[in-house]
Scaffold this active site. Structure first.
Site, PDB file in Angstrom:
ATOM      1  N   ARG A   1     -20.465 -35.516 -10.294  1.00  0.00           N
ATOM      2  CA  ARG A   1     -20.009 -34.222  -9.778  1.00  0.00           C
ATOM      3  C   ARG A   1     -20.746 -33.122 -10.524  1.00  0.00           C
ATOM      4  NH1 ARG A   1     -18.373 -36.763  -6.042  1.00  0.00           N
ATOM      5  NH2 ARG A   1     -16.249 -36.854  -5.218  1.00  0.00           N
TER       6      ARG A   1
ATOM      7  N   HIS B   1     -26.235 -34.607  -2.047  1.00  0.00           N
ATOM      8  CA  HIS B   1     -24.990 -35.392  -2.205  1.00  0.00           C
ATOM      9  C   HIS B   1     -24.991 -36.616  -1.279  1.00  0.00           C
ATOM     10  CE1 HIS B   1     -20.566 -34.997  -3.637  1.00  0.00           C
ATOM     11  NE2 HIS B   1     -20.819 -36.255  -3.316  1.00  0.00           N
TER      12      HIS B   1
HETATM   13  P1  NAP Z   1     -14.012 -45.328 -11.568  1.00  0.00           P
HETATM   14  O1  NAP Z   1     -14.098 -46.752 -11.123  1.00  0.00           O
HETATM   15  O2  NAP Z   1     -12.675 -44.668 -11.614  1.00  0.00           O
HETATM   16  O3  NAP Z   1     -14.688 -45.225 -13.021  1.00  0.00           O
HETATM   17  C1  NAP Z   1     -14.646 -44.080 -13.781  1.00  0.00           C
HETATM   18  C2  NAP Z   1     -15.246 -44.357 -15.147  1.00  0.00           C
HETATM   19  O4  NAP Z   1     -15.331 -43.129 -15.867  1.00  0.00           O
HETATM   20  C3  NAP Z   1     -14.398 -45.335 -15.984  1.00  0.00           C
HETATM   21  O5  NAP Z   1     -15.225 -46.199 -16.713  1.00  0.00           O
HETATM   22  C4  NAP Z   1     -13.677 -44.368 -16.939  1.00  0.00           C
HETATM   23  O6  NAP Z   1     -13.348 -44.928 -18.202  1.00  0.00           O
HETATM   24  C5  NAP Z   1     -14.740 -43.311 -17.141  1.00  0.00           C
HETATM   25  N1  NAP Z   1     -14.125 -42.065 -17.613  1.00  0.00           N
HETATM   26  C6  NAP Z   1     -13.204 -41.282 -17.008  1.00  0.00           C
HETATM   27  N2  NAP Z   1     -12.856 -40.243 -17.780  1.00  0.00           N
HETATM   28  C7  NAP Z   1     -13.588 -40.375 -18.911  1.00  0.00           C
HETATM   29  C8  NAP Z   1     -13.673 -39.623 -20.097  1.00  0.00           C
HETATM   30  N3  NAP Z   1     -12.928 -38.517 -20.298  1.00  0.00           N
HETATM   31  N4  NAP Z   1     -14.519 -40.031 -21.071  1.00  0.00           N
HETATM   32  C9  NAP Z   1     -15.255 -41.151 -20.894  1.00  0.00           C
HETATM   33  N5  NAP Z   1     -15.226 -41.920 -19.789  1.00  0.00           N
HETATM   34  C10 NAP Z   1     -14.399 -41.539 -18.806  1.00  0.00           C
HETATM   35  O7  NAP Z   1     -14.927 -44.408 -10.669  1.00  0.00           O
HETATM   36  P2  NAP Z   1     -16.168 -44.842  -9.727  1.00  0.00           P
HETATM   37  O8  NAP Z   1     -15.693 -45.458  -8.474  1.00  0.00           O
HETATM   38  O9  NAP Z   1     -17.143 -45.593 -10.562  1.00  0.00           O
HETATM   39  O10 NAP Z   1     -16.751 -43.385  -9.347  1.00  0.00           O
HETATM   40  C11 NAP Z   1     -17.147 -42.456 -10.335  1.00  0.00           C
HETATM   41  C12 NAP Z   1     -17.384 -41.093  -9.716  1.00  0.00           C
HETATM   42  O11 NAP Z   1     -18.576 -41.101  -8.941  1.00  0.00           O
HETATM   43  C13 NAP Z   1     -16.329 -40.622  -8.707  1.00  0.00           C
HETATM   44  O12 NAP Z   1     -15.187 -40.099  -9.367  1.00  0.00           O
HETATM   45  C14 NAP Z   1     -17.072 -39.559  -7.928  1.00  0.00           C
HETATM   46  O13 NAP Z   1     -16.896 -38.289  -8.517  1.00  0.00           O
HETATM   47  C15 NAP Z   1     -18.543 -39.970  -8.072  1.00  0.00           C
HETATM   48  N6  NAP Z   1     -19.123 -40.352  -6.779  1.00  0.00           N
HETATM   49  C16 NAP Z   1     -20.215 -39.669  -6.331  1.00  0.00           C
HETATM   50  C17 NAP Z   1     -20.787 -40.023  -5.116  1.00  0.00           C
HETATM   51  C18 NAP Z   1     -22.028 -39.323  -4.602  1.00  0.00           C
HETATM   52  O14 NAP Z   1     -22.462 -39.579  -3.483  1.00  0.00           O
HETATM   53  N7  NAP Z   1     -22.662 -38.493  -5.381  1.00  0.00           N
HETATM   54  C19 NAP Z   1     -20.247 -41.077  -4.361  1.00  0.00           C
HETATM   55  C20 NAP Z   1     -19.135 -41.737  -4.851  1.00  0.00           C
HETATM   56  C21 NAP Z   1     -18.570 -41.367  -6.068  1.00  0.00           C
HETATM   57  P3  NAP Z   1     -12.319 -46.171 -18.333  1.00  0.00           P
HETATM   58  O15 NAP Z   1     -13.066 -47.369 -17.805  1.00  0.00           O
HETATM   59  O16 NAP Z   1     -12.065 -46.250 -19.772  1.00  0.00           O
HETATM   60  O17 NAP Z   1     -11.123 -45.819 -17.491  1.00  0.00           O
HETATM   61  C1  GLV Z   2     -18.377 -38.874  -2.788  1.00  0.00           C
HETATM   62  O1  GLV Z   2     -18.844 -38.043  -3.490  1.00  0.00           O
HETATM   63  C2  GLV Z   2     -17.202 -39.634  -3.097  1.00  0.00           C
HETATM   64  O2  GLV Z   2     -16.504 -39.303  -4.062  1.00  0.00           O
HETATM   65  O3  GLV Z   2     -16.925 -40.606  -2.364  1.00  0.00           O
END
Ligand code: NAP
Ligand code: GLV
Length: 309
Positions: free
Chosen positions: A224, A272
């Site tokens: 983000r 994005h």
């Molecule tokens: P997820 O499975 O919830 O994983 C989040 C990770 O971030 C976990 O390892 C968590 O730690 C870590 N985290 C959260 N808060 C933290 C902090 N304060 N300090 C250190 N580490 C922290 O999420 P995901 O599915 O991988 O997705 C991650 C993000 O990608 C989404 O929230 C979204 O914003 C972004 N995204 C972007 C796109 C795009 O097209 N650009 C698409 C999809 C998603 P723990 O393991 O310890 O809980």
């Molecule tokens: C896209 O940015 C998502 O969070 O799925």
């Protein structure tokens, strides 16, 4: 069962057709500003309008059409206390791995410089970078970050990861918590953010932290935009401390026309798209979760409102 389908930024027609196939018997309804929502059991939505929020209080659960929950959690106390369920991996992890691999290899193999040379008809081999100098540091070791870690390891890059809670991953240097962030950054040459946007990660990558990266580092933000202090990144690129960046997300999207990032050749911009929602996969997963919810079975990927992800 009646399901509200809503996208603040697009059409829902195809979602309604897919959901009707995946959950025969369920009726879907749309909603527009000014309307009163009829009685519904669930909502499947993205980027809700503020005026829709009070009407969500009647629902059993809200299912997001994406992975990040920030666009709904930002409403804080205005958001009724119903469970919010985000997408798990519905084909996004492999897209993230492709994107990060491309951006890293483009810089590491100097393809960006060769593209520039070719534009000028130049045939000039450059010294190769050493892999051991190219530690890839992944912030966020969740569904998407773990796939990126695995992919970058398969190319033989040294890989380190940073998360909120401690992890043990084979062949990966794992760091956890704010107290370990500087140590993590100081040994990272290619920084990848795959963190959710929360109170803790907002503006996390500011001038001081970006300066902690070694000289010549490269930044890839696919999480983000608000995690990154944009003027600080630009200053450090112009000062030569950071070599460049590939950015898919921005504080304001679409990235405004006069934004200085557009003029900076060392910044690669995409709109994005690093991991898009694959509608068919997403609908299948949401339908399974709704069925589990209705049967009283556990449902994965419920957002923790206190943590913000
Ligand atoms: P997820 O499975 O919830 O994983 C989040 C990770 O971030 C976990 O390892 C968590 O730690 C870590 N985290 C959260 N808060 C933290 C902090 N304060 N300090 C250190 N580490 C922290 O999420 P995901 O599915 O991988 O997705 C991650 C993000 O990608 C989404 O929230 C979204 O914003 C972004 N995204 C972007 C796109 C795009 O097209 N650009 C698409 C999809 C998603 P723990 O393991 O310890 O809980
Ligand atoms: C896209 O940015 C998502 O969070 O799925």
């Amino acid at each position: 069962m009646r399901i509200l389908l809503y996208r603040g930024d697009g059409e829902i027609g195809a979602w309604a057709e897919d959901l009707a196939r995946a959950l025969p018997g369920a009726e879907t309804v749309g909603w527009q500003e000014g309307e009163t929502l009829p009685a519904c059991d669930h909502a499947v939505l993205w980027n809700p309008a503020p005026s829709l929020l009070p009407q969500l209080a009647q629902l059993k659960a809200v299912f997001l059409m994406g992975a990040g929950a920030d666009a709904i959690l930002k409403f804080g106390d205005a958001l009724p206390d119903v469970p919010i369920v985000r997408l798990g991996d519905t084909g996004m992890a492999v897209q993230m791995a492709e994107y990060v691999a491309y951006a890293t290899l483009r810089y590491f193999r100097r393809f960006d410089e060769y593209e520039e040379q070719a534009r000028h008809g130049l045939w000039t081999p450059l010294p190769a970078h050493e892999k051991e100098d190219f530690t890839v540091g992944v912030m966020g070791l969740g569904k998407l970050g773990l796939r990126v870690v695995e992919t970058m390891r398969s190319f033989g890059f040294p890989v380190r990861g940073w998360s909120r809670t401690p992890k043990e991953l084979p062949g990966v240097d794992c760091f956890a918590g704010m107290e370990a962030l500087d140590a993590f950054l100081s040994g990272t040459r290619v920084l990848v953010s795959l963190l959710p946007l929360t109170n803790e990660t907002n503006n996390l990558l500011d001038r001081r932290r970006l300066s902690t990266l070694p000289r010549g580092s490269y930044v890839i933000n696919v999480a983000r935009g608000a995690q990154l202090a944009e003027p600080d990144l630009l200053t450090l690129i112009r000062a030569g401390h950071i070599a460049g960046a590939t950015l898919d997300v921005f504080r304001n999207e679409p990235l405004p026309a006069p934004h200085p990032f557009w003029e900076e050749p060392r910044i690669t911009i995409t709109p994005h798209i690093s991991a898009i929602t694959i509608r068919g996969e997403a609908v299948r997963q949401i339908a399974e979760k709704i069925a589990a919810f209705e049967a009283g079975n556990p449902v994965d990927d419920i957002v923790d409102r206190n943590l913000g992800y």
